[in-house]
Every structure is written in structure tokens, then in C-alpha cells.
Design a protein around this motif. Structure first.
Motif, mmCIF file in Angstrom:
data_model
loop_
_atom_site.group_PDB
_atom_site.id
_atom_site.type_symbol
_atom_site.label_atom_id
_atom_site.label_comp_id
_atom_site.label_asym_id
_atom_site.label_seq_id
_atom_site.Cartn_x
_atom_site.Cartn_y
_atom_site.Cartn_z
ATOM 1 N N VAL A 53 7.587 1.619 -5.826
ATOM 2 C CA VAL A 53 8.397 0.421 -6.074
ATOM 3 C C VAL A 53 9.492 0.235 -5.037
ATOM 4 C CG1 VAL A 53 7.948 0.561 -8.544
ATOM 5 C CG2 VAL A 53 10.016 1.613 -7.621
ATOM 6 N N GLN A 54 9.801 1.242 -4.246
ATOM 7 C CA GLN A 54 10.861 1.127 -3.239
ATOM 8 C C GLN A 54 10.469 0.087 -2.198
ATOM 9 O OE1 GLN A 54 13.642 2.925 -3.433
ATOM 10 N NE2 GLN A 54 14.603 2.885 -1.424
ATOM 11 N N SER A 55 11.407 -0.767 -1.820
ATOM 12 C CA SER A 55 11.127 -1.824 -0.863
ATOM 13 C C SER A 55 10.812 -1.239 0.506
ATOM 14 C CB SER A 55 12.322 -2.772 -0.756
ATOM 15 O OG SER A 55 12.082 -3.777 0.215
ATOM 16 N N GLU A 56 9.897 -1.867 1.204
ATOM 17 C CA GLU A 56 9.502 -1.398 2.530
ATOM 18 C C GLU A 56 10.585 -1.654 3.563
ATOM 19 O OE1 GLU A 56 6.705 0.446 5.069
ATOM 20 O OE2 GLU A 56 6.714 0.220 2.878
ATOM 21 N N ILE A 57 11.522 -2.563 3.271
ATOM 22 C CA ILE A 57 12.564 -2.910 4.236
ATOM 23 C C ILE A 57 13.521 -1.741 4.456
ATOM 24 C CG2 ILE A 57 14.522 -4.452 4.666
ATOM 25 C CD1 ILE A 57 13.048 -6.610 3.172
ATOM 26 N N ILE A 58 13.919 -1.059 3.391
ATOM 27 C CA ILE A 58 14.882 0.041 3.515
ATOM 28 C C ILE A 58 14.218 1.399 3.304
ATOM 29 C CG2 ILE A 58 16.873 -1.333 2.884
ATOM 30 C CD1 ILE A 58 15.304 0.834 0.245
ATOM 31 N N ARG A 59 12.937 1.423 3.314
ATOM 32 C CA ARG A 59 12.192 2.651 3.004
ATOM 33 C C ARG A 59 11.782 3.341 4.301
ATOM 34 N NH1 ARG A 59 6.588 3.188 2.311
ATOM 35 N NH2 ARG A 59 5.937 4.986 1.074
ATOM 36 N N ASP A 60 11.994 4.659 4.344
ATOM 37 C CA ASP A 60 11.524 5.449 5.474
ATOM 38 C C ASP A 60 10.029 5.706 5.330
ATOM 39 O OD1 ASP A 60 14.104 5.556 6.454
ATOM 40 O OD2 ASP A 60 14.563 7.396 5.327
ATOM 41 N N ASN A 61 9.470 6.374 6.305
ATOM 42 C CA ASN A 61 8.061 6.733 6.244
ATOM 43 C C ASN A 61 7.913 8.133 5.658
ATOM 44 O OD1 ASN A 61 7.167 4.321 7.433
ATOM 45 N ND2 ASN A 61 7.547 5.132 9.491
ATOM 46 N N PRO A 62 7.710 8.241 4.345
ATOM 47 C CA PRO A 62 7.634 9.570 3.735
ATOM 48 C C PRO A 62 6.295 10.225 4.006
ATOM 49 C CG PRO A 62 7.283 7.891 2.068
ATOM 50 C CD PRO A 62 7.560 7.162 3.354
ATOM 51 N N GLY A 63 6.289 11.558 3.981
ATOM 52 C CA GLY A 63 5.050 12.296 4.114
ATOM 53 C C GLY A 63 4.293 12.316 2.809
ATOM 54 N N ILE A 64 3.050 12.777 2.877
ATOM 55 C CA ILE A 64 2.204 12.755 1.696
ATOM 56 C C ILE A 64 2.656 13.778 0.659
ATOM 57 C CG2 ILE A 64 0.548 14.428 2.584
ATOM 58 C CD1 ILE A 64 -1.664 12.730 1.311
ATOM 59 N N LEU A 65 3.387 14.811 1.092
ATOM 60 C CA LEU A 65 3.861 15.843 0.162
ATOM 61 C C LEU A 65 5.331 15.679 -0.193
ATOM 62 C CD1 LEU A 65 2.096 19.016 1.623
ATOM 63 C CD2 LEU A 65 1.378 17.598 -0.310
ATOM 64 N N ASP A 66 5.925 14.558 0.192
ATOM 65 C CA ASP A 66 7.330 14.347 -0.150
ATOM 66 C C ASP A 66 7.542 14.198 -1.646
ATOM 67 O OD1 ASP A 66 8.052 14.570 2.433
ATOM 68 O OD2 ASP A 66 8.599 12.471 2.745
ATOM 69 N N CYS A 67 6.548 13.658 -2.345
ATOM 70 C CA CYS A 67 6.702 13.515 -3.793
ATOM 71 C C CYS A 67 6.732 14.884 -4.465
ATOM 72 C CB CYS A 67 5.606 12.636 -4.371
ATOM 73 S SG CYS A 67 4.092 13.432 -4.833
ATOM 74 N N TRP A 85 0.827 -1.213 0.000
ATOM 75 C CA TRP A 85 0.000 0.000 0.000
ATOM 76 C C TRP A 85 0.861 1.262 0.000
ATOM 77 C CZ3 TRP A 85 -5.199 -0.632 -0.487
ATOM 78 C CH2 TRP A 85 -5.709 -1.902 -0.208
ATOM 79 N N LYS A 86 2.142 1.118 -0.220
ATOM 80 C CA LYS A 86 3.051 2.259 -0.174
ATOM 81 C C LYS A 86 2.845 3.141 -1.401
ATOM 82 C CE LYS A 86 6.380 -1.017 -2.011
ATOM 83 N NZ LYS A 86 7.542 -1.837 -1.706
ATOM 84 N N GLY A 87 3.028 4.431 -1.206
ATOM 85 C CA GLY A 87 2.930 5.380 -2.308
ATOM 86 C C GLY A 87 1.522 5.725 -2.746
ATOM 87 N N MET A 88 0.520 5.297 -1.993
ATOM 88 C CA MET A 88 -0.852 5.584 -2.418
ATOM 89 C C MET A 88 -1.158 7.071 -2.302
ATOM 90 S SD MET A 88 -4.400 3.753 -1.238
ATOM 91 C CE MET A 88 -4.216 4.278 0.459
ATOM 92 N N GLY A 89 -0.643 7.707 -1.261
ATOM 93 C CA GLY A 89 -0.867 9.140 -1.121
ATOM 94 C C GLY A 89 -0.244 9.949 -2.240
ATOM 95 N N SER A 90 0.944 9.524 -2.686
ATOM 96 C CA SER A 90 1.597 10.256 -3.772
ATOM 97 C C SER A 90 0.851 10.120 -5.097
ATOM 98 C CB SER A 90 3.039 9.768 -3.928
ATOM 99 O OG SER A 90 3.067 8.400 -4.309
ATOM 100 N N THR A 91 0.159 8.998 -5.297
ATOM 101 C CA THR A 91 -0.635 8.860 -6.526
ATOM 102 C C THR A 91 -1.790 9.858 -6.552
ATOM 103 O OG1 THR A 91 -1.966 7.107 -5.498
ATOM 104 C CG2 THR A 91 -0.035 6.434 -6.758
#
Length: 411
Positions: A215-229, A150-156
Motif C-alpha cells: 500500500v505504500q506509495s511509489e512516489i516516496i517508496r524506496d526499492n526494497p529487497g525481496i527479503l526486507d519484509c 506491482w509493488k510488494g509482489m515479492g513479499s507476498t
């Protein structure tokens, strides 16, 4: 401070007694010597304000009425808004909302896995079948938790908002038409497509940042904010932000494939949607009617014909566009992800991570490299996830249709 109220003010009789210009033919009356039958002809009730009274649908405050209401008025007011009509409106809204929820939320894990398969040039399993795709998606969820797909849903959603806002601003500042009328001409079509192309160019860096988040793996991925994109997209335009490798393609190399994919997707989906909608409406118009116009089955079918053709046309349009442009989307995503130091999940089993180290020089080189190293089926990596996505969408549409039919029959 002196009061502004006149000495002779006694409420109801002031205007008619003291100021002849406001009398309007009424004689001066005071509250003490006026009967209730006299007052009701010149003291009007305030206008109806929504929410100011506990009125039922169709009721109004009586104006200058002393006797009972004429027979049949209450029945007509109650029949003005039958419960079935309100149910139809809410049901139509609910059906559309369920379709949007499925398309943008429930289908997001399939979109994430599809993109990971498209950019994974190491993969030996191409996941052309939905069964293998579901198996690896389950392994990824089991290893990394439910958030992994479910990662990146906010950026979409941010990219969709940027696209809509850019399109509206450009259409307001330029003569390019945002929509085509029924009596269109080639000049309007070209201007409309130019508007779409400019919109995709503006949204391109934000789309690239959103692609990295998905596509970034959740293992090495930080918790980005919704406006980081948005921040990363602006940073890529001005050359600041997260450091990238030398293999990163400049944005002007990505303009042509991005605009080509976006315009073709829009043209195909719009054409298929109009064609399917025309065929459905023609079939509904030419279908034989029941002998009894008040039959329950005929009423339910007419209501279904009012809401579902557009949803089915939109579903078929998105499906055809995604299937036909799947190879081009694979090339586009590989060009966007190159040089961004992205680490993805291993789509063969779902238990490891892999880096992306491609060295494509452009769109043509990417096409030749995929055909040479991975074969023709290399353009269709992750195609099984698109089967899962639209199967889920079709199931939700059918389920909501069954619920809607049941509610109408019970009503």
C-alpha cells in the motif's frame, strides 16, 4: 608399482579359466578361439540406463536375442504412449500453471488497489464499481509508472513461503494433523484448525510488513529487497527496525482478528471447494454419453472433465471467501497499518498521496468508527477491484479451456 593384472589375463576368458568359483558352468574360452556364436550366450549387454542410448519410447536393448523381433512388438511399444496422452499431460500442467499465474501475478494490481482503498479512511469515492476502480488504477499507472501497482509482489510470495514452512514444521513437531482424511472426527478438525491458527500467528508480523509494502506509495517508496519484509517482520517482533508512532498497536492486539480472518477464510474456501467439486463431478457422472464412444467430442469433453472441475472449484472457493470476508479484511488491514507512518496514493483520483493517521484502540473500536463515520458501505471500499480480479481470472480460465479444446480436436 606392479600391475594387478594377472599374467594370464586376456580379457574375456579370464574368469572362466583361472577362477573356478566364478565359472558358473562355463568352460574357459579365450577371445581368439571363441566364435561369435559362442560369445553371444555368455557376454551380456549392460543394463538400460536412461539417456545412455538413443532409444525410442518403449524400446529396450535386446537380451539374448539373435533373431528378428516378434511381429507386433514395435507396434505395441509405439502405442504404449500415444501423442495425445502426452499432450493431455502437458496441457493439464499448462492449465494449472496459467491459473496460478493469474491468481498470484496478473491479479496483483487489483490486490494492491483493493488494499489501498480499504485503509484509506479519507476516501470519498468507495469504488464499489469496477469501472471507477479501473479508471483510478490507470491514473496511478500513468502518473507513477507501471511499477506502481506491482509493488510488494515479492513479499507476498515470502509470506506464502513462511506460512507453508511454518505449517509443515508445526505439524511435524506436534500431533496436529496437517490434512484431514475422509473419515475425520471432531477432534481431528479442531486440531487441524488449531494448526492453521498457530501458523497465522507466526506469519502475522511478516504479513503486516508485506501489507505496508503493497500500500505504500511509489512516489516516496524506496526499492526494497525481496527479503526486507522478513527483516521488518522480525524487527517488529523484537521492537527494533523502522521507528513507528505511538499509535502502533502491539502484536498481541492483532492476534485475534488475524487468526479469525485466516481460519474463517480457510473454512469457507475449503467448504465451498468441496461442495462445488462434488456438484461438478455429480453432473459429469450423470450427464448422458454419446452413442459413439470413440467420437471426438466425447473424448475432448472427458479430458476437460478431468482437469477443469478442480480449477473451477478453487476459483469459486476463493471468490466466495473473499466476498464474504471483505468487511473483516478491511478492519484487519486498518489495524495492521495503523501507526506505521505509511503514505498511500489518493484513491479518489490517483494523482496525490495521503498519510494514514488512524487512532483505533482495537477491533471493536475500528468497527464502530467505520460504521459511524463512513457508513456500512465503508467496509466495502475497493470492492470493484475484486470484481476486476475475478473477472480476469475467469477470462483466463475460459481462454485456456478454449485453447485446450482446440489442441485436443486437432490431435
Amino acid at each position: 608399482m606392479t600391475s594387478r593384472r594377472p599374467d594370464s589375463f586376456d580379457g574375456l576368458g579370464y574368469r572362466g579359466r583361472e577362477d573356478p568359483s566364478f565359472s558358473g558352468g562355463y568352460s574357459g574360452r579365450s577371445f581368439n578361439n571363441s566364435s561369435s556364436s559362442d560369445l553371444q550366450y555368455w557376454v551380456t549387454t549392460p543394463p538400460d540406463i536412461p539417456g545412455s542410448r538413443n532409444l525410442h519410447f518403449g524400446d529396450r536393448t535386446p537380451q539374448f536375442e539373435t533373431g528378428p523381433a516378434p511381429p507386433g512388438t514395435a507396434d505395441e511399444a509405439q502405442s504404449a504412449a500415444p501423442p495425445s496422452e502426452q499432450l493431455n499431460r502437458f496441457a493439464g500442467f499448462g492449465i494449472g500453471l496459467a491459473s496460478l499465474f493469474t491468481e498470484n501475478v496478473l491479479a496483483h494490481p487489483c490486490i494492491v488497489f483493493r488494499r489501498q482503498c480499504q485503509v484509506n479512511y479519507h476516501a470519498r469515492c468507495y469504488h464499489l464499481s469496477p469501472l471507477t476502480a479501473i479508471s483510478v488504477m490507470y491514473n496511478v499507472t500513468k502518473t507513477q509508472g507501471p511499477k506502481a501497482l506491482w509493488k510488494g509482489m515479492g513479499s507476498t510470495f515470502v509470506v506464502q513461503g513462511v506460512t507453508l514452512g511454518t505449517e509443515g514444521i508445526i505439524s511435524e513437531c506436534t500431533p496436529l494433523p496437517r490434512e484431514l482424511s475422509h473419515k475425520w472426527n471432531p477432534k481431528q478438525v479442531v486440531g487441524h484448525l488449531v494448526l492453521k491458527g498457530l501458523t497465522y500467528v507466526v506469519a502475522m508480523p511478516f504479513y503486516s510488513a508485506s501489507l505496508i509494502e503493497t500500500v505504500q506509495s511509489e512516489i516516496i517508496r524506496d526499492n526494497p529487497g525481496i527479503l526486507d519484509c522478513v527483516k521488518e517482520g522480525i524487527g517488529r517482533v523484537i521492537g527494533m527496525g523502522v521507528p513507528h508512532s505511538k499509535r502502533l498497536l502491539p502484536l498481541w492486539n492483532l492476534v485475534f482478528p488475524t487468526v479469525l480472518h485466516g481460519v474463517l477464510h480457510y473454512v469457507i474456501s475449503s467448504s465451498v471447494q468441496r461442495l462445488v467439486l462434488y456438484l461438478l463431478q455429480r453432473r459429469n457422472t450423470g450427464s448422458p454419453k454419446h452413442s459413439s464412444p470413440d467420437s471426438q467430442t466425447d473424448a475432448v469433453q472427458s479430458m476437460l472433465d478431468a482437469y477443469f472441475p478442480e480449477l473451477m472449484a478453487s476459483f469459486a472457493a476463493s471468490l466466495c471467501a473473499d466476498v464474504l470476508l471483505f468487511p473483516l479484511e478491511t478492519v484487519l488491514h486498518r489495524l495492521h497499518i495503523q501507526g506505521t507512518r505509511t503514505i498511500i496514493d489518493n484513491t479518489d483520483l490517483g494523482f496525490e498521496v495521503l498519510p494514514i493517521n488512524t487512532q483505533y484502540e482495537g477491533m471493536k473500536d475500528c468497527i464502530n468508527a467505520i460504521r459511524r463515520e463512513e457508513g456500512t458501505m465503508g467496509f466495502y471500499k475497493g470492492f470493484g477491484s475484486i470484481v476486476v480480479q475475478y473477472s480476469l481470472h475467469a477470462a483466463v480460465l475460459q481462454f485456456t479451456k478454449m485453447i485446450y479444446s482446440t489442441l485436443l480436436r486437432n490431435t
